[in-house]
Design a protein around this motif. Structure first.
Motif, PDB file in Angstrom:
ATOM      1  N   VAL A  95     -26.264  15.997 -15.027  1.00 39.20           N
ATOM      2  CA  VAL A  95     -27.921  15.483 -15.185  1.00 39.20           C
ATOM      3  C   VAL A  95     -28.526  16.415 -16.458  1.00 39.20           C
ATOM      4  O   VAL A  95     -29.546  16.572 -17.122  1.00 39.20           O
ATOM      5  CB  VAL A  95     -28.444  15.109 -13.933  1.00 39.20           C
ATOM      6  CG1 VAL A  95     -30.448  14.404 -14.479  1.00 39.20           C
ATOM      7  CG2 VAL A  95     -27.592  13.560 -13.687  1.00 39.20           C
TER       8      VAL A  95
ATOM      9  N   THR B 251     -32.664   6.497 -12.076  1.00 38.14           N
ATOM     10  CA  THR B 251     -32.586   7.478 -11.574  1.00 38.14           C
ATOM     11  C   THR B 251     -32.348   6.837 -10.286  1.00 38.14           C
ATOM     12  O   THR B 251     -33.076   5.533 -10.406  1.00 38.14           O
ATOM     13  CB  THR B 251     -33.510   8.722 -11.322  1.00 38.14           C
ATOM     14  OG1 THR B 251     -34.801   8.342 -11.461  1.00 38.14           O
ATOM     15  CG2 THR B 251     -33.084   9.259 -12.598  1.00 38.14           C
TER      16      THR B 251
ATOM     17  N   GLU C 224     -31.628  13.995  -8.570  1.00 40.86           N
ATOM     18  CA  GLU C 224     -31.546  13.219 -10.077  1.00 40.86           C
ATOM     19  C   GLU C 224     -33.350  13.146 -10.766  1.00 40.86           C
ATOM     20  O   GLU C 224     -33.580  13.760 -12.115  1.00 40.86           O
ATOM     21  CB  GLU C 224     -31.192  12.120 -10.502  1.00 40.86           C
ATOM     22  CG  GLU C 224     -29.943  12.378 -10.042  1.00 40.86           C
ATOM     23  CD  GLU C 224     -29.234  10.689 -10.058  1.00 40.86           C
ATOM     24  OE1 GLU C 224     -27.847  10.513 -10.643  1.00 40.86           O
ATOM     25  OE2 GLU C 224     -30.086   9.680 -10.075  1.00 40.86           O
TER      26      GLU C 224
END
Length: 310
Positions: free
Chosen positions: A220, A241, A246
């Motif tokens: 990511v 997400t 994240e």
């Protein structure tokens, strides 16, 4: 495995991407092609690039997108290889990108993939089964301190020291082979009050191990550092997400790209000369509505953030 996956925040994603019929769009987490199907339906002369690291997902997506395949290019890759994917296709920039992060429902529901703590299966957890690293290797060979670190950092598991110690004790007697065997080790390592919590006691540990197997957070980070440079002016980046780790990366990188200047606050004038790359469309993340949550409880933790290239 059937990829009968309910696409999260589907209408919100289509609105966020502001699709142009002649545009080029990239779905970096193709899955069952729920989002991609809605994108490609809106294209006339445009095209869609569908990327997934799971060959089973690509196979399912090809069936779903069959009526539109003259507009679709499918790529077996990790979305963090965005630069290489577009370079190989000879495409400098696209009009929009969508990334629906995390593990998909079909991957969770296929017991043999080893993602679920609810069904017995070999300890695998690979999104791409061609990758070498498995959950079995992490659980049975990684040092106690490294296990503790990933359980705490990736799973936000407050009992990480006890669980990592329990795993090491158990594997000294015999390898931990299956998901349910790991669940039992986790449960036996936790205090009684933790087992009475609403959340399944193994949920955070399984999340942590899965993230480590698939190197999800680094993927990511790498994606967010490259994505804006591969968008055309006015192009949109939409990212969904499912957990705070994240979301923190996505939010931070979007804010940094929107800020531009990196000079220390005490500087009277900007000397770095960096200009904002994007404007943030979603000051607060878009969440699923009640109707979607009734149909798909897994959407409860989904957050959609959107930025537009300047």
């Amino acid at each position: 495995m059937e990829f009968a996956h309910k696409s999260v925040l589907l209408n919100e994603c289509m609105e966020a991407l502001a699709i142009k019929p002649e545009g080029i769009y990239l779905d970096g987490t193709l899955g069952g092609a729920g989002h991609s199907f809605e994108i490609v339906k809106r294209l006339t002369t445009g095209s869609l690039i569908g990327v997934d690291r799971d060959p089973a997902a690509l196979e399912a997506a090809a069936k779903r997108l069959a009526p539109y395949m003259n507009h679709v290019t499918m790529v077996h890759s990790n979305f963090c290889e965005l630069d290489r994917i577009l370079d190989d296709l000879g495409i400098a920039a696209v009009d929009g990108m969508l990334f629906d992060l995390g593990v998909s429902s079909p991957q969770l529901d296929d017991a043999q993939r080893g993602f679920s703590y609810m069904a017995d299966a070999p300890l695998d957890m690979r999104m791409n089964r061609e990758d070498a690293l498995t959950a079995f290797e992490i659980v049975n060979t990684w040092p106690k301190e490294e296990l503790r670190r990933i359980l705490y950092d990736y799973g936000e598991e407050r009992y990480a020291p006890q669980i990592s110690a329990g795993i090491v004790r158990a594997r000294e007697k015999a390898p931990i082979q299956t998901t349910l065997a790991l669940v039992e080790v986790i449960k036996s390592s936790m205090p009684p009050q933790a087992l009475r919590e609403k959340q399944h006691p193994a949920k955070r540990s399984f999340q942590a191990i899965r993230i480590a197997v698939n190197d999800e957070l680094n993927s990511v980070s790498k994606l967010m550092r490259t994505a804006f440079s591969r968008l055309k002016p006015g192009g949109r980046l939409a990212v969904i997400t499912f957990h705070s780790l994240e979301d923190r990366i996505v939010k931070s990188e979007m804010l940094q790209a929107a800020k531009g200047c990196t000079c220390p606050p005490e500087f009277p004038v900007c000397v770095c000369g960096k200009k904002p790359l994007v404007q943030i469309i979603t000051r607060k993340p878009i969440l699923s509505g009640e109707e979607e949550l009734e149909e798909n409880p897994r959407a409860r933790s989904a957050k959609l953030r959107v930025a537009e290239k300047l």
